[in-house]
Write a protein that holds these residues in place. Structure first.
Motif, PDB file in Angstrom:
ATOM      1  N   ILE A  54       0.822  -1.213   0.000  1.00 17.13           N
ATOM      2  CA  ILE A  54       0.000   0.000   0.000  1.00 17.13           C
ATOM      3  C   ILE A  54       0.855   1.261   0.000  1.00 17.13           C
ATOM      4  O   ILE A  54       0.379   2.327  -0.414  1.00 17.13           O
ATOM      5  CB  ILE A  54      -0.993   0.030   1.184  1.00 17.13           C
ATOM      6  CG1 ILE A  54      -0.261   0.054   2.522  1.00 17.13           C
ATOM      7  CG2 ILE A  54      -1.959  -1.132   1.097  1.00 17.13           C
ATOM      8  CD1 ILE A  54      -1.189   0.227   3.710  1.00 17.13           C
ATOM      9  N   LEU A  55       2.106   1.171   0.428  1.00 13.88           N
ATOM     10  CA  LEU A  55       2.983   2.344   0.358  1.00 13.88           C
ATOM     11  C   LEU A  55       3.264   2.739  -1.091  1.00 13.88           C
ATOM     12  O   LEU A  55       3.637   3.880  -1.370  1.00 13.88           O
ATOM     13  CB  LEU A  55       4.291   2.075   1.106  1.00 13.88           C
ATOM     14  CG  LEU A  55       4.204   2.135   2.630  1.00 13.88           C
ATOM     15  CD1 LEU A  55       5.543   1.769   3.253  1.00 13.88           C
ATOM     16  CD2 LEU A  55       3.770   3.519   3.103  1.00 13.88           C
ATOM     17  N   LEU A  58       1.230   5.663  -2.079  1.00 13.72           N
ATOM     18  CA  LEU A  58       1.815   6.941  -1.696  1.00 13.72           C
ATOM     19  C   LEU A  58       2.888   7.370  -2.687  1.00 13.72           C
ATOM     20  O   LEU A  58       2.991   8.551  -3.037  1.00 13.72           O
ATOM     21  CB  LEU A  58       2.417   6.836  -0.292  1.00 13.72           C
ATOM     22  CG  LEU A  58       3.031   8.101   0.305  1.00 13.72           C
ATOM     23  CD1 LEU A  58       1.984   9.204   0.394  1.00 13.72           C
ATOM     24  CD2 LEU A  58       3.611   7.811   1.677  1.00 13.72           C
ATOM     25  N   MET A 185      -5.088   2.150   2.105  1.00 18.97           N
ATOM     26  CA  MET A 185      -4.035   2.563   3.043  1.00 18.97           C
ATOM     27  C   MET A 185      -4.493   2.500   4.501  1.00 18.97           C
ATOM     28  O   MET A 185      -3.858   1.814   5.311  1.00 18.97           O
ATOM     29  CB  MET A 185      -3.512   3.947   2.662  1.00 18.97           C
ATOM     30  CG  MET A 185      -2.875   3.982   1.269  1.00 18.97           C
ATOM     31  SD  MET A 185      -1.942   5.478   0.931  1.00 18.97           S
ATOM     32  CE  MET A 185      -0.518   5.233   1.998  1.00 18.97           C
ATOM     33  N   ALA A 189      -3.384  -0.688   6.930  1.00 15.14           N
ATOM     34  CA  ALA A 189      -2.583  -0.243   8.067  1.00 15.14           C
ATOM     35  C   ALA A 189      -3.246  -0.643   9.383  1.00 15.14           C
ATOM     36  O   ALA A 189      -2.582  -1.137  10.311  1.00 15.14           O
ATOM     37  CB  ALA A 189      -2.371   1.267   8.008  1.00 15.14           C
TER      38      ALA A 189
END
Length: 276
Positions: A54-55, A58, A185, A189
């Motif tokens: 999921i990073l 970003l 995200m 998380a």
């Protein structure tokens, strides 16, 4: 679990996290085929390496994170349903994570659904009424979040459920996919934090303190898995958006039906695909 297993599972996670084919389902299948022993750590590993994937959102969409505060409130609204469902049904969800049969059935059913998604929600350009902006209303965000709750069942695919939820709210394929990426995200998380906490709580009950929660080898596997998942997902996410915008979801539906069908045939033939 060996380092080879850790890397392979991370590659599977990176490739499938943002595709509508169920990353959790594919990691369960991979674990079963490789005969990876199911331990508390391996279950935790399957969740924590999703952070690396999921990073990549970003990294790809970093400019989009400088949006209005209103956008983050809508993400929160979309995120809340899965929190409630996850807390209420966690024990049942954990039990399903051991079931390859559940994954096979859900892959098959989800595949049939994806065969018709393009017909139900024909691609529209912004000029024709499709909404390209990844910023639904609060009501639409809540409905998309409710669709995401379907993904607590392994094999459903969080990405597929959330994207379809976006399509029902008249978002374009690209916008629906991108909102699903953003929603991943906080969802992933939170799942990772909750699983790490539960892992610590169980270990603490057995006399293990925080300093010895993970072995040096386990920490290396977690770090390696997250890096691999990040790099692979970074490539997969960009390819997927372009593909689904141009060609739709039918190919993913066919793939899911084939994989789910093969798994059910193998299970019917008595071939052991249970996690060990």
């Amino acid at each position: 679990m060996s380092y080879w297993h850790a890397v392979l599972l991370a590659i599977v996670e990176g490739l499938t996290e943002f595709l509508p084919i169920s990353s959790t389902g594919h990691m369960i299948i991979t674990s079963a085929l490789l005969g990876i022993p199911v331990t508390a750590f391996t279950k935790l590993y399957l969740v924590v390496i999703q952070l690396g994937a999921i990073l990549s959102v970003l990294a790809v969409y970093w400019k989009r994170f400088f949006q209005s505060f209103d956008f983050y409130l809508k993400l929160l609204v979309a995120f809340l349903p899965i929190v409630v469902v996850g807390l209420l049904l966690k024990k049942h969800i954990d039990a399903l994570l051991d079931s390859v049969t559940t994954v096979a059935v859900m892959l098959l059913v989800g595949g049939v659904v994806l065969l018709f998604v393009d017909k139900w929600f024909p691609q529209e350009t912004p000029q024709e009424g499709g909404r390209p902006v990844t910023n639904p209303s609060f009501k639409e965000a809540l409905l998309i979040g409710l669709f995401q709750c379907l993904a607590v069942v392994p094999g459903v695919s969080r990405s597929a459920a959330t994207i379809i939820g976006g399509l029902t709210q008249k978002l374009t394929r690209r916008a629906a996919a991108e909102f699903a990426f953003f929603l991943a995200m906080p969802t992933m998380a939170a799942a990772a934090v909750k699983d790490v906490y539960d892992y610590y709580k169980d270990a603490h009950a057995q006399g293990t303190d925080l300093a010895h929660l993970f072995t040096a080898e386990q920490l290396k596997q977690l770090a390696l898995g997250n890096v691999v998942a990040f790099v692979v997902a970074l490539l997969a996410i960009q390819v997927f958006v372009g593909f689904v915008t141009k060609y739709g979801f039918r190919a993913f539906g066919i793939y899911r039906i084939i994989v789910g069908g093969i798994l059910l045939i193998l299970i019917g033939l008595g071939i052991n695909l249970k996690l060990v």
